[in-house]
Design a protein around this motif. Structure first.
Motif, short mmCIF file in Angstrom:
data_model
loop_
_atom_site.label_atom_id
_atom_site.label_comp_id
_atom_site.label_asym_id
_atom_site.label_seq_id
_atom_site.Cartn_x
_atom_site.Cartn_y
_atom_site.Cartn_z
N ASN A 1 20.46 98.98 26.52
CA ASN A 1 19.26 99.64 27.06
C ASN A 1 18.39 98.66 27.85
O ASN A 1 17.23 98.96 28.14
N ASP A 2 18.96 97.51 28.20
CA ASP A 2 18.18 96.50 28.91
C ASP A 2 17.77 96.94 30.31
O ASP A 2 16.75 96.48 30.84
N PHE A 3 18.58 97.82 30.94
CA PHE A 3 18.31 98.21 32.32
C PHE A 3 18.32 99.73 32.43
O PHE A 3 19.15 100.40 31.83
N GLU B 1 6.74 106.64 42.54
CA GLU B 1 7.79 106.42 41.55
C GLU B 1 9.17 106.48 42.18
O GLU B 1 9.47 107.38 42.96
N ASP B 2 10.01 105.49 41.85
CA ASP B 2 11.39 105.50 42.31
C ASP B 2 12.15 106.61 41.59
O ASP B 2 11.66 107.20 40.61
N SER B 3 13.36 106.90 42.05
CA SER B 3 14.14 107.97 41.42
C SER B 3 15.63 107.64 41.44
O SER B 3 16.08 106.75 42.17
N TYR B 4 16.39 108.36 40.63
CA TYR B 4 17.85 108.22 40.60
C TYR B 4 18.47 109.59 40.39
O TYR B 4 17.79 110.56 40.05
N GLU B 5 19.78 109.67 40.60
CA GLU B 5 20.51 110.93 40.45
C GLU B 5 21.15 110.98 39.06
O GLU B 5 21.89 110.07 38.69
N ASP C 1 4.92 98.94 34.80
CA ASP C 1 5.47 99.29 33.49
C ASP C 1 6.98 99.13 33.46
O ASP C 1 7.56 98.67 32.47
N ILE C 2 7.65 99.53 34.54
CA ILE C 2 9.11 99.43 34.61
C ILE C 2 9.51 99.08 36.04
O ILE C 2 8.89 99.56 36.99
N ARG C 3 10.50 98.20 36.18
CA ARG C 3 10.94 97.74 37.50
C ARG C 3 12.43 98.03 37.65
O ARG C 3 13.27 97.14 37.49
N PRO C 4 12.82 99.28 37.94
CA PRO C 4 14.24 99.63 38.01
C PRO C 4 14.95 99.02 39.21
O PRO C 4 16.18 99.00 39.25
#
Length: 299
Positions: free
Chosen positions: A187-189, A230-234, A279-282
Motif C-alpha cells: 500500500n506504499d503507492f 485533484e489528479d485522477s486514474y482509471e 496530503d498525497i502525491r500520486p
C-alpha cells in the motif's frame, strides 16, 4: 553578518528536513537559464548529477545536461535533457526522462528593476509504462509522467531580490501507466492506471548574496507550488476516479551555492527540502530531500 546567519539556518533545515522535495515535473527548475556578467559570452553548458530519496526507501540518481544560447541582450534559448534511475523494493528502473525547450526575454533594467518572461515546453521520452519482470511500476519508479507540458512564467528582479511565478500545464496526456496497488502486494503507492495530472502554479522568492571576492554566490529561496486540482486514474471497471488530497500547496526551501572558478567555469551545489506538503502525491514526485551538483561551462 545577519545575512550569512540566515544562509546557515537554511542549510541546516535543508539537510535535516524530511518530506517532499521540489516538483521534478519541471516547474521548479525552469528559468535557471543563462547567467553571466560577461556580455561577450553567448553559450552555457551545464552537466549535473541529482540525488534524492523518496517514499518507501526509493532512491534516485537523475543526471541531466543543459545548453543555453544567449542570442542578444534580450533573448536567450535553453534546452535540457533529463535521465533517471530509481531503485527500491520493486527493483531498478532506468531511462531517459524529458526534454525541456524554453525561451526567455529580458527587458531593459531601469532603476535597479528588471522584468523578464519565459515560455517553454516539456517533451516526454516515455509513456510512464515501464515494468520490471512484467510487473507494473508506480509513478515513483517512472522517469517521466508521459505528458507534453506548457510553461509560462515571469520574473521581477529588484537589487538582490528575485520574484518569479510560473504555471505548468499538461497539454497532451500520453501516460499509459497500469499500476494498481491492489495487485502490487503493498500500500506504499496509490493506483495510477492511465494517470491524469493537473496543472501546477509556482511562486518563488530568491535573495542573492555574494562574498567580497565574488567567488561564492548564495541564493536561498522559498518556493510555493500549488497543485491546481485533484489528479485522477482509471479504475479496473474503466471509470475515472479522482485521488482525494492530491491537490493543494507544497512549500519548499532551497539553497543554491555557486563557486565561480573563473569567467568560464563554475560549480553549483543545490539542496532542497519541504516545509509543507500535499496530503498525497500520486505523481511520484515525493522526495525526502534533493541534492544536486552541477558544473557550468560558459563560452
Amino acid at each position: 553578518m545577519k545575512n550569512y546567519f540566515f544562509v546557515l539556518i537554511l542549510v541546516t533545515v535543508s539537510t535535516f528536513g524530511y518530506a517532499q522535495g521540489c516538483s521534478d515535473a519541471g516547474i521548479c527548475s525552469i528559468g535557471h537559464g543563462f547567467q553571466s556578467d560577461e556580455k561577450e559570452l553567448k553559450n552555457s553548458v551545464g552537466i549535473a548529477s541529482v540525488f534524492g530519496a523518496g517514499e518507501a526507501d526509493v532512491t534516485y540518481f537523475s543526471p541531466f545536461i543543459s545548453y543555453t544560447r544567449k542570442i542578444n541582450e534580450n533573448w536567450a534559448l535553453s534546452s535540457k535533457v533529463t535521465f533517471s534511475s530509481a531503485n527500491g523494493a520493486f527493483g531498478t528502473s532506468t531511462s531517459l526522462g524529458d526534454a525541456f525547450l524554453s525561451g526567455n526575454y529580458t527587458f531593459e533594467t531601469k532603476n535597479n528593476k528588471q522584468w523578464s518572461t519565459l515560455f517553454g515546453f516539456k517533451i516526454p521520452f516515455t509513456n510512464s509504462d515501464f515494468k520490471i519482470d512484467g510487473k507494473s511500476l508506480p509513478l515513483d519508479y517512472q522517469s517521466s509522467l508521459g505528458t507534453y507540458d506548457l510553461f509560462i512564467g515571469g520574473n521581477f528582479k529588484y537589487n538582490n531580490w528575485d520574484f518569479n511565478s510560473a504555471i505548468q500545464i499538461p497539454v497532451i496526456n500520453n501516460n499509459k501507466n497500469s499500476y494498481f496497488k491492489e495487485f502490487s502486494g503493498t500500500n506504499d503507492f496509490p493506483s495510477t492506471n492511465r494517470f491524469e495530472r493537473r496543472s501546477d502554479a509556482l511562486f518563488r522568492t530568491t535573495y542573492t548574496l555574494k562574498t567580497a571576492n565574488k567567488k561564492f554566490i548564495f541564493k536561498p529561496n522559498v518556493l510555493f507550488i500549488y497543485h491546481l486540482g485533484e489528479d485522477s486514474y482509471e479504475t479496473i471497471q474503466g471509470d475515472r476516479e479522482k485521488i482525494k488530497g492530491s491537490d493543494g500547496l507544497t512549500i519548499n526551501g532551497n539553497l543554491l551555492t555557486t563557486y565561480v572558478i573563473n569567467n568560464h567555469n563554475s560549480i553549483e551545489l543545490s539542496m532542497a527540502t519541504p516545509f509543507v506538503i500535499r496530503d498525497i502525491r500520486p505523481d511520484g514526485l515525493t522526495r525526502a530531500y534533493v541534492v544536486s551538483i552541477q558544473y557550468n561551462i560558459i563560452f
